[in-house]
Design an enzyme around this catalytic site. Structure first.
Site, mmCIF file in Angstrom:
data_model
loop_
_atom_site.group_PDB
_atom_site.id
_atom_site.type_symbol
_atom_site.label_atom_id
_atom_site.label_comp_id
_atom_site.label_asym_id
_atom_site.label_seq_id
_atom_site.Cartn_x
_atom_site.Cartn_y
_atom_site.Cartn_z
ATOM 1 N N VAL A 267 -0.945 -10.744 12.557
ATOM 2 C CA VAL A 267 -0.368 -9.425 12.839
ATOM 3 C C VAL A 267 -1.215 -8.312 12.224
ATOM 4 O O VAL A 267 -0.700 -7.282 11.817
ATOM 5 C CB VAL A 267 1.089 -9.341 12.350
ATOM 6 C CG1 VAL A 267 1.987 -10.206 13.198
ATOM 7 C CG2 VAL A 267 1.202 -9.719 10.875
ATOM 8 N N HIS A 441 -30.396 -11.121 40.235
ATOM 9 C CA HIS A 441 -29.536 -12.016 41.016
ATOM 10 C C HIS A 441 -30.045 -13.443 40.893
ATOM 11 O O HIS A 441 -31.257 -13.672 40.985
ATOM 12 C CB HIS A 441 -29.551 -11.603 42.487
ATOM 13 C CG HIS A 441 -28.766 -12.528 43.373
ATOM 14 N ND1 HIS A 441 -27.399 -12.510 43.429
ATOM 15 C CD2 HIS A 441 -29.178 -13.523 44.203
ATOM 16 C CE1 HIS A 441 -26.994 -13.434 44.287
ATOM 17 N NE2 HIS A 441 -28.059 -14.068 44.763
#
Length: 462
Positions: A267, A441
């Site tokens: 937390v 690519h």
């Protein structure tokens, strides 16, 4: 001993500040009570990534058939995973030791605190003390796992992140309280190696600082992997007296009691500002943070603070940047103040999460007119080849000027992709400049170019 700079704390803020000070010709020492590298290298960023890598390797084995590979007999050796993680951390800490020697920085072992003007007291493990003086003292004492009164840690059954890295055996069940980066990374790790995991989150979405689309997508993927996620829920109490912890959880539909071997409290963090002499020196603080200016100077001449104990995100790379800026200002340079709206945040579960800048909701609330482009990895050739089609890249632009307001990514390896947007925002690039920057690519990074193109109605592959 008299120094130009003494840094108290050797985490990614402290040791980086010390090295930069030495590079700039300042006689420097660093004070550390435990291990060089601080929490990040020893009990945080680095060893957790080693554990996550072990989980990913195990997942590859379990899905090897998807890639045309037959594997038999793969199993989890939890103790070996922990041992490897500790070895990686130890190696990194030794690397910092080398950097200290290389840069002629004195390492003062013990607990450091302010003791009068320009003076640091270092208390050793044996209780002996030594005083050192410096023109400039930088506080970089970091943070620790935050404890809530209703989730009291006993460090055995109810634990923080530190114990989660060195459990003696793999638990059969775990409840993770909090779904920020720490909670989600551990939830992913333990679920991947066969622990039954439940995540309890007070807010309506997991990873609540992220864009809502990212949160929803990650939640769907993690649920599909077997993690039980309870959002909009609160842990009321934890009873660890029996063999299993009994956790009372209040949800939208009522209160239920969950059982698990381990409860991990994730937390947030508390700052380490107690006992370092702030009150005696007159250093101003507010809500657990040391108050500083844009160059990390406190209200007391010659005293500075960086990292988790000051404003801004409690992240290792933020602390490092602050340390460099602080020292360069001390040395008479003219550094730029840090732009806290251009800090990348990363979560290293699988798929990964990475983001920078405004979420779509925050950008709208700030009054911007938006162009938003999103490119799914399901349309990416590299993602398909890698078997990693989950997730997307989402870019948010100011419609008027083309400014990149934010980027939000969920998918394979996206933590390595976010720096492109951080750099582009630093250089004030526009959406069209990203579109016209040729991306290789096939790569995952093509999704950045495609998302920008989609925002402007120019996307080719959707």
């Amino acid at each position: 001993m008299n120094y130009d700079v003494i840094v108290i704390g050797s985490g990614p803020g402290g040791y980086v500040a010390a090295i930069r000070a030495s590079q700039l010709g300042l006689k420097t020492a660093v004070v550390e009570k435990e291990s060089l590298g601080g929490i990040c290298l020893n009990w945080g960023c680095i060893p957790t990534k080693a554990l996550l890598k072990s989980a990913q390797v195990f997942e590859y084995l379990n899905h090897a058939a998807d890639y045309g590979v037959t594997v038999e007999g793969g199993d989890v050796n939890f103790e070996a995973m922990v041992k490897r993680s500790r070895g990686v951390a130890d190696g990194m800490s030794k690397g910092v030791q080398f950097l200290m020697k290389k840069n002629k920085i004195d390492v003062l072992t013990g607990f450091g605190s302010l003791k009068g003007k320009g003076t640091v007291e270092v208390k050793g493990a044996d209780g002996t003390t030594q005083l050192y003086t410096a023109k400039h003292i930088i506080l970089a004492t970091g943070g620790r796992s935050r404890e809530l009164p209703n989730i009291k840690q006993d460090y055995k059954k109810v634990i923080g992140y530190r114990q989660a890295m060195i459990l003696p055996k793999k638990p059969k069940s775990m409840i993770v309280v909090g779904s920020g980066a720490i909670g989600i990374e551990f939830a992913y790790f333990y679920n991947s190696i066969g622990t039954a995991v439940t995540v309890v989150e007070y807010l309506d979405n997991i990873v609540p600082l992220e864009d809502e689309e990212v949160s929803r997508t990650l939640g769907r993927i993690l649920r599909k992997s077997g993690i039980n996620i309870l959002t909009g829920s609160t842990v009321e109490s934890v009873d660890s007296s029996g063999d299993l912890c009994k956790v009372s959880v209040k949800t939208a539909t009522g209160t239920e009691v969950l059982e698990a071997e381990i409860v991990l409290s994730a937390v947030g963090i508390s700052t380490n500002i107690e006992g370092i002499g702030l009150e005696e020196a007159g250093v101003k603080t507010d809500k657990g943070k040391v108050l500083v200016d844009d160059f990390y100077k406190t209200n007391i001449e010659g005293v500075y603070a960086i990292g988790d104990i000051v404003k801004g995100q409690a992240l290792a790379h933020v602390a490092s940047a602050e340390g460099i800026i602080c020292v360069e200002k001390i040395a008479g340079h003219n550094p730029e103040p840090l732009n806290y709206n251009n800090i990348p945040g990363c979560t290293y579960c699988s798929p990964e999460v990475a983001s920078v800048g405004y979420t779509e909701k925050a950008a709208k609330e700030a009054g911007y007119e938006l162009k938003v482009g999103k490119f799914p990895f399901s349309a990416s050739g590299k993602a398909s080849a890698a078997g990693a089609k989950d997730g997307f890249v989402k870019l948010i632009f100011d419609a008027k000027y083309g400014e990149i307001l934010g980027a939000h990514m969920v998918g394979h390896n996206v933590t390595e992709m976010i720096a492109e947007i951080v750099t582009a925002r630093k250089l004030e690039a526009t959406g069209h400049e990203i579109i016209k920057s040729v991306h290789p690519h096939p790569t995952m990074s093509e999704a950045v170019m495609e998302a920008a193109a989609e925002a402007y109605g120019e996307c080719i592959h959707l």
